[in-house]
Structure formats: C-alpha cells, structure tokens
Design an enzyme around this catalytic site. Structure first.
Site, PDB file in Angstrom:
ATOM      1  N   GLY A 102      37.775  20.244  58.276  1.00 36.95           N
ATOM      2  CA  GLY A 102      37.104  20.047  56.990  1.00 36.95           C
ATOM      3  C   GLY A 102      37.831  18.995  56.173  1.00 36.95           C
ATOM      4  O   GLY A 102      38.853  18.436  56.602  1.00 36.95           O
ATOM      5  N   ASP A 103      37.262  18.709  55.006  1.00 38.27           N
ATOM      6  CA  ASP A 103      37.874  17.770  54.057  1.00 38.27           C
ATOM      7  C   ASP A 103      38.032  16.363  54.624  1.00 38.27           C
ATOM      8  O   ASP A 103      38.950  15.633  54.256  1.00 38.27           O
ATOM      9  CB  ASP A 103      39.245  18.297  53.560  1.00 38.27           C
ATOM     10  CG  ASP A 103      39.145  19.729  53.100  1.00 38.27           C
ATOM     11  OD1 ASP A 103      38.169  20.049  52.395  1.00 38.27           O
ATOM     12  OD2 ASP A 103      40.013  20.543  53.474  1.00 38.27           O
TER      13      ASP A 103
ATOM     14  N   LYS B 283      33.171  14.260  53.956  1.00 35.88           N
ATOM     15  CA  LYS B 283      31.750  14.290  54.357  1.00 35.88           C
ATOM     16  C   LYS B 283      30.803  14.026  53.188  1.00 35.88           C
ATOM     17  O   LYS B 283      29.809  13.329  53.335  1.00 35.88           O
ATOM     18  CB  LYS B 283      31.392  15.653  54.978  1.00 35.88           C
ATOM     19  CG  LYS B 283      32.033  15.890  56.328  1.00 35.88           C
ATOM     20  CD  LYS B 283      31.646  17.235  56.899  1.00 35.88           C
ATOM     21  CE  LYS B 283      32.247  18.399  56.165  1.00 35.88           C
ATOM     22  NZ  LYS B 283      33.709  18.518  56.251  1.00 35.88           N
TER      23      LYS B 283
ATOM     24  N   ALA C 157      32.496  25.413  51.183  1.00 36.51           N
ATOM     25  CA  ALA C 157      32.535  23.945  51.284  1.00 36.51           C
ATOM     26  C   ALA C 157      32.750  23.346  49.903  1.00 36.51           C
ATOM     27  O   ALA C 157      32.374  23.935  48.900  1.00 36.51           O
ATOM     28  CB  ALA C 157      31.226  23.432  51.860  1.00 36.51           C
ATOM     29  N   GLY C 158      33.372  22.180  49.884  1.00 32.38           N
ATOM     30  CA  GLY C 158      33.512  21.436  48.634  1.00 32.38           C
ATOM     31  C   GLY C 158      33.306  19.978  48.973  1.00 32.38           C
ATOM     32  O   GLY C 158      34.217  19.322  49.450  1.00 32.38           O
ATOM     33  N   HIS C 159      32.084  19.497  48.794  1.00 33.37           N
ATOM     34  CA  HIS C 159      31.784  18.114  49.166  1.00 33.37           C
ATOM     35  C   HIS C 159      31.913  17.222  47.929  1.00 33.37           C
ATOM     36  O   HIS C 159      31.086  17.261  47.032  1.00 33.37           O
ATOM     37  CB  HIS C 159      30.385  18.033  49.789  1.00 33.37           C
ATOM     38  CG  HIS C 159      30.325  18.690  51.132  1.00 33.37           C
ATOM     39  ND1 HIS C 159      29.196  18.776  51.884  1.00 33.37           N
ATOM     40  CD2 HIS C 159      31.295  19.277  51.873  1.00 33.37           C
ATOM     41  CE1 HIS C 159      29.469  19.392  53.026  1.00 33.37           C
ATOM     42  NE2 HIS C 159      30.728  19.718  53.038  1.00 33.37           N
ATOM     43  N   THR C 160      32.992  16.445  47.931  1.00 35.47           N
ATOM     44  CA  THR C 160      33.295  15.629  46.750  1.00 35.47           C
ATOM     45  C   THR C 160      32.579  14.288  46.839  1.00 35.47           C
ATOM     46  O   THR C 160      32.624  13.606  47.855  1.00 35.47           O
ATOM     47  CB  THR C 160      34.824  15.405  46.650  1.00 35.47           C
ATOM     48  OG1 THR C 160      35.456  16.681  46.714  1.00 35.47           O
ATOM     49  CG2 THR C 160      35.204  14.711  45.363  1.00 35.47           C
TER      50      THR C 160
ATOM     51  N   GLN D 224      32.446  22.314  56.555  1.00 36.46           N
ATOM     52  CA  GLN D 224      33.705  22.625  57.255  1.00 36.46           C
ATOM     53  C   GLN D 224      34.005  21.493  58.265  1.00 36.46           C
ATOM     54  O   GLN D 224      33.869  20.346  57.918  1.00 36.46           O
ATOM     55  CB  GLN D 224      33.646  23.995  57.942  1.00 36.46           C
ATOM     56  CG  GLN D 224      33.720  25.155  56.951  1.00 36.46           C
ATOM     57  CD  GLN D 224      32.440  25.382  56.169  1.00 36.46           C
ATOM     58  OE1 GLN D 224      31.396  25.586  56.747  1.00 36.46           O
ATOM     59  NE2 GLN D 224      32.514  25.336  54.859  1.00 36.46           N
TER      60      GLN D 224
ATOM     61  N   THR E 214      36.295  29.263  60.422  1.00 36.58           N
ATOM     62  CA  THR E 214      35.293  29.837  59.544  1.00 36.58           C
ATOM     63  C   THR E 214      34.346  30.696  60.395  1.00 36.58           C
ATOM     64  O   THR E 214      34.630  30.959  61.567  1.00 36.58           O
ATOM     65  CB  THR E 214      34.582  28.741  58.726  1.00 36.58           C
ATOM     66  OG1 THR E 214      33.776  29.383  57.726  1.00 36.58           O
ATOM     67  CG2 THR E 214      33.709  27.831  59.592  1.00 36.58           C
TER      68      THR E 214
ATOM     69  N   LYS F 205      39.317   7.050  54.101  1.00 33.14           N
ATOM     70  CA  LYS F 205      40.625   7.031  53.408  1.00 33.14           C
ATOM     71  C   LYS F 205      41.704   6.188  54.095  1.00 33.14           C
ATOM     72  O   LYS F 205      42.887   6.567  54.055  1.00 33.14           O
ATOM     73  CB  LYS F 205      41.115   8.458  53.184  1.00 33.14           C
ATOM     74  CG  LYS F 205      40.243   9.228  52.173  1.00 33.14           C
ATOM     75  CD  LYS F 205      40.759  10.617  51.916  1.00 33.14           C
ATOM     76  CE  LYS F 205      41.422  10.763  50.573  1.00 33.14           C
ATOM     77  NZ  LYS F 205      41.672  12.181  50.173  1.00 33.14           N
ATOM     78  N   LEU F 206      41.321   5.063  54.690  1.00 31.65           N
ATOM     79  CA  LEU F 206      42.337   4.191  55.295  1.00 31.65           C
ATOM     80  C   LEU F 206      43.316   3.697  54.223  1.00 31.65           C
ATOM     81  O   LEU F 206      44.508   3.519  54.494  1.00 31.65           O
ATOM     82  CB  LEU F 206      41.656   2.998  56.000  1.00 31.65           C
ATOM     83  CG  LEU F 206      42.598   2.040  56.719  1.00 31.65           C
ATOM     84  CD1 LEU F 206      43.293   2.719  57.895  1.00 31.65           C
ATOM     85  CD2 LEU F 206      41.861   0.785  57.202  1.00 31.65           C
ATOM     86  N   ASP F 207      42.815   3.499  53.007  1.00 37.75           N
ATOM     87  CA  ASP F 207      43.648   2.956  51.924  1.00 37.75           C
ATOM     88  C   ASP F 207      44.841   3.861  51.587  1.00 37.75           C
ATOM     89  O   ASP F 207      45.855   3.383  51.069  1.00 37.75           O
ATOM     90  CB  ASP F 207      42.793   2.741  50.656  1.00 37.75           C
ATOM     91  CG  ASP F 207      42.034   3.999  50.256  1.00 37.75           C
ATOM     92  OD1 ASP F 207      41.296   4.525  51.116  1.00 37.75           O
ATOM     93  OD2 ASP F 207      42.196   4.472  49.115  1.00 37.75           O
TER      94      ASP F 207
HETATM   95  P1  IMP Z   1      36.209  30.896  55.149  1.00 35.92           P
HETATM   96  O1  IMP Z   1      35.249  29.848  55.607  1.00 35.92           O
HETATM   97  O2  IMP Z   1      36.263  31.048  53.652  1.00 35.92           O
HETATM   98  O3  IMP Z   1      36.003  32.203  55.861  1.00 35.92           O
HETATM   99  O4  IMP Z   1      37.686  30.416  55.540  1.00 35.92           O
HETATM  100  C1  IMP Z   1      38.121  30.315  56.897  1.00 35.92           C
HETATM  101  C2  IMP Z   1      39.049  29.111  57.072  1.00 35.92           C
HETATM  102  O5  IMP Z   1      38.290  27.914  56.948  1.00 35.92           O
HETATM  103  C3  IMP Z   1      40.163  28.999  56.027  1.00 35.92           C
HETATM  104  O6  IMP Z   1      41.294  28.417  56.657  1.00 35.92           O
HETATM  105  C4  IMP Z   1      39.613  28.028  55.009  1.00 35.92           C
HETATM  106  O7  IMP Z   1      40.632  27.359  54.297  1.00 35.92           O
HETATM  107  C5  IMP Z   1      38.849  27.079  55.931  1.00 35.92           C
HETATM  108  N1  IMP Z   1      37.724  26.406  55.282  1.00 35.92           N
HETATM  109  C6  IMP Z   1      36.488  26.911  55.066  1.00 35.92           C
HETATM  110  N2  IMP Z   1      35.697  26.006  54.504  1.00 35.92           N
HETATM  111  C7  IMP Z   1      36.427  24.883  54.393  1.00 35.92           C
HETATM  112  C8  IMP Z   1      36.131  23.565  53.925  1.00 35.92           C
HETATM  113  O8  IMP Z   1      35.019  23.238  53.510  1.00 35.92           O
HETATM  114  N3  IMP Z   1      37.151  22.674  53.992  1.00 35.92           N
HETATM  115  C9  IMP Z   1      38.389  22.994  54.483  1.00 35.92           C
HETATM  116  N4  IMP Z   1      38.697  24.202  54.943  1.00 35.92           N
HETATM  117  C10 IMP Z   1      37.730  25.136  54.897  1.00 35.92           C
END
Ligand code: IMP
Length: 448
Positions: free
Chosen positions: A21-22, A25, A50-53, A234, A249, A341-343
C-alpha cells in the site's frame, strides 16, 4: 488521446499497488483520469483502511472510501460489492469533500447494494482481537475491515440492500449481533446494540439513493465504449492470500480480483497499470526484508513525509526490491509501471537496490512463495550513484540527471516491465511520460 498511450488496450484499465500500500495510487489515478480522459472509476475492494491522497487544487485530500473519480466532475464513480463500507464514515467523507466544492450526487456515485456494511459491532470485534493478540497482532487500521470480511465469509453480514427498510435491517442486524455473541463470546448490551443499529438507520436513510447494481451499470458503460479504470486499494503484498501472510488485509488486491469484485467477466479487463514507489514503505506489522534502519531510511521517511494517511503511524522505509516487484508483477500480469516519488531520493549519495534475496546458499530472484521465509531472507544489494539536482521540473526522461536515469533504467531492467510514468513531485503535472511502444503480447521492453 496522445499517441504516447499506444500501449493502452481496450477494456477496464486496472490500477494496482505492487507493495504494501501507500504507493501513491490516489494521486496516480487522478493524473491518469485526466491524461486518459476516463469516464468512470470503480473501487472494488477494501474500505476505510485505504487512504488515497490526491493533491487537488493545491490541497492534499485523503479519500478513504470514495473512489478517486469523485474529484473530477464529469467522471462517474462506483463502489463494487467486494468493498466493505462504513456508512457513518462515508457520510463524514462526503461532507468533507462537499466542503471543498465536490458534488456527490446519485448521478455521480453508486454503491453496489450487495456491499457489506461495517458496523459498530465489527469495529468492537477488531479492537478485542488486536488487543488479545499480543505479539501476534497484525497492526490493523482498526476500521473493522477484517471482522466485516469474516462476516461475509460466514454469511453473517449486513449489506446495503438490507438498509432498504427498517424491519428488514432490524431482523438482520439482530441476528448478526446474536451470532457474534455466540461466536466471539461477546458481551454486548442491548443499549450498545441499539446505538449501532440507530447509526445504520440514520446513515442508511441518507445513502439509500446511492445504492444500485454496480455490476450491471459498469457492464453497460463498457458496452457503450466508455473508458474506465478499476481502482485498487492496499497493495499486492497485503493481499489476503498472496501477501506476506498473516500480516495482510482481508481482501484480494490483485488485478485479477477486480472482475469478481465488481461483478463483470474477466474479458472486460484491459491494461494492468502497476504503481510502485521508487523506494518501498510499510506500515503495520510483518516482514520487510529491504528495510533501511539508518540514514537512508530516515531520509526517505523525512523527505517523503512517510506517515500513514489513515492512522498517522510512521511508515518504515527501505530500498526498492526487485524480488518483491517481480513477484507482484507476475501475480498481477502488469503491463506497464508508474514509478512514483523519484524526487524523494534526490540528495542521497548512493541508493541501494535489492536485486535478489539470499537464504543460506539459496538465491531468490522472486520473493519466496512460503511467507515464513520472507522473515528470514537477506537482501543482496547493488549501490546506485545518487544525484543532488532538483528533478521536480523535469518533464522528459532526458531532462533527468544521468544518475537518476540510470536508477530508473536499473529498476526497469530488474523488474522486466516498462516504466512509462515517473512521478517527480506532488503536483499533478510533475511527471514524466515516456514514449514507449509495447506489444501487449510480449513482456520485453520496447522503448523508442
Ligand atoms: P486492515 O486492512 O485494517 O485489516 O489492516 C491489515 C494490515 O494492512 C495492517 O498492516 C495495515 O497497516 C495494512 N493496511 C491496510 N490498508 C492499508 C493501506 O491502504 N495502506 C497501507 N497499509 C494498509
């Protein structure tokens, strides 16, 4: 559309992250919506973990459950039925994007009625599970993701169609809570149950107009020749079966799962675009063989502002890993890569790249199939010379300092898939698009 995109196949493009993840995306998809003139976006799995920035009108926005398409007025957005959605959190998210002028209407957003609902019960179960796991804790995001997917597998979920009428919802939720009392030996007071139920009633009433048949609607759009993309969440190494088990996940994040997660046939899937950072990060527990504990890792964390967008935990950082990338590229059938993020690597004198893993006398060109070995393998690195010039204004590959070019070419050679896009800054224009001719049937590079 520009001839630069001659490698793009017909069908729903699939965007997936190749690490934990991260990978960037959200921002990447936002750029591709604009570049490829996409008509619609479908998220197909995951939920508020998820946290899509996205940098939108010079402000950083973190989308959690809303597909990234919501930020572009002409684009329609869909939530496929393999997502798990927290309706209370979704309403908060809708409110926050509306505050910056984004219109979220049923014409623009549809949630598949079969999508499982994350309730207060699921968040409580997760809290207890993580608390009692001790050193076996996964380090989850505490958003109720795992328990909600578990209830799907147990056929004990509440879905969005259940929100249609209060009686139906009441019967269903009461049964789900009763089963949780039995299975998890949970003490849940009637008062607590009522609070959770009322949350569903209130949020459900507002969200009902958004509920529909995403599977049928997406199929219709594809048949009309509309251009769309599936938005992965993810990352491959967090996939519930193909990731670094058990630190994963609870959903499938591989490209192939997009078809089932939306409810369309695999023939509708088009180009698979893999998103990978120029280095690697991980948040939560689990193995990370290329983690850099010293100055290099600190540089990546500091300059890359590597902090979880959902939980705000600091992300561990490490070198690009060819064995992990090859593993992810193969399992997803990746056609082209977007290197983000090559920079962030600017200013490092030397940059390690892991070319393979070693365990005893055995080499691994691809990450090991047995997840337990992932903890034990050691990286075999090459050191690439770094660069100090600011690359954020480079728009052509040849504009990059020669060492930055060589770094990208090294990754491309090791990964075996063309790197078409290179991100060199946060702003949507800060990217390099390479003119690449690819025969989709071949995996060899064809860079002109
Ligand atoms: P869960 O998805 O909350 O059950 O977390 C399971 C694992 O996936 C943990 O290590 C979280 O930190 C990781 N994880 C879940 N979603 C993300 C994401 O969008 N980015 C990064 N790590 C994630």
């Amino acid at each position: 559309m520009s001839s630069v995109f001659k490698w793009l196949r017909n069908g729903l493009a699939v965007l997936i992250g190749l690490s934990w993840g991260d990978e960037g995306k959200g921002e990447t998809l936002y750029r591709l919506i604009l570049l490829l003139d996409l008509d619609f976006i479908v998220r197909w799995h995951g939920g508020p973990n998820a946290g899509h920035t996205v940098v939108f009108e010079s402000k950083k926005i973190v989308l959690k459950q809303l597909p990234t398409g919501i930020l572009v007025p002409r684009v329609r957005s869909f939530c496929g039925c393999d997502m798990v959605i927290d309706p209370v959190k979704l309403l908060e998210e809708i409110k926050s994007v509306e505050e910056i002028g984004v219109v979220v209407s049923p014409e623009r957003l549809m949630i598949d009625g079969r999508t499982a609902v994350i309730t207060g019960l699921h968040k409580r179960i997760e809290e207890l599970m993580e608390e009692s796991a001790g050193s076996n804790a996964i380090g989850t995001t505490h958003r109720g993701i795992g328990p909600t997917y578990a209830s799907v597998a147990n056929r004990l979920d509440v879905c969005f169609y259940d929100l249609i009428d209060r009686k139906r919802l009441h019967e269903r939720f009461a049964y789900v809570v009763e089963q949780a009392r039995l299975i998890y030996k949970l003490k849940i007071s009637k008062r607590r149950e009522k609070v959770w139920f009322n949350e569903l009633v209130r949020a459900g009433a507002v969200l009902l107009p958004f509920v529909g048949d995403v599977s049928a609607e997406v199929e219709k759009l594809l048949k009309e020749g509309k251009r769309g993309a599936a938005e992965g969440a993810q990352g491959t190494l967090l996939d519930v079966r193909h990731g670094t088990l058990p630190y994963v996940t609870s959903s499938h994040s591989l490209a192939g799962s997009a078809a089932a997660g939306i409810g369309i046939g695999p023939k509708h899937l088009g180009t698979v675009i893999g998103i990978i950072k120029a280095y690697v990060t991980r948040v939560g527990n689990g193995p990370f063989p290329t983690k850099e504990k010293g100055e290099i890792g600190q540089h990546m964390q500091r300059v890359g502002d590597e902090r979880g967008s959902v939980t705000k935990r600091l992300r561990d950082c490490g070198s690009a890993s060819a064995p992990d990338a090859r593993y992810a590229i193969r399992k997803n059938g990746v056609d082209v890569l977007y290197l983000t993020k090559l920079d962030i690597l600017t200013g490092l004198e030397q940059i390690p790249v892991t070319v393979r893993y070693i365990l005893g006398h055995k080499f691994f060109n691809e990450a090991p199939a047995d997840p337990a070995l992932w903890e034990k393998v050691e990286p075999v690195d090459v050191m690439m010379p770094g660069w100090s010039e600011d690359i954020s204004n480079c728009r052509k590959f040849e504009d990059l300092p020669i060492n930055a070019q060589n770094y990208v070419l090294k990754l491309e050679e090791l990964f075996g898939v063309p790197i078409v896009f290179i991100g060199v800054g946060e702003d949507e224009h800060q990217q390099i698009i390479r003119d690449i001719s690819i025969d989709p049937a071949q995996t060899e590079l064809g860079i002109s």
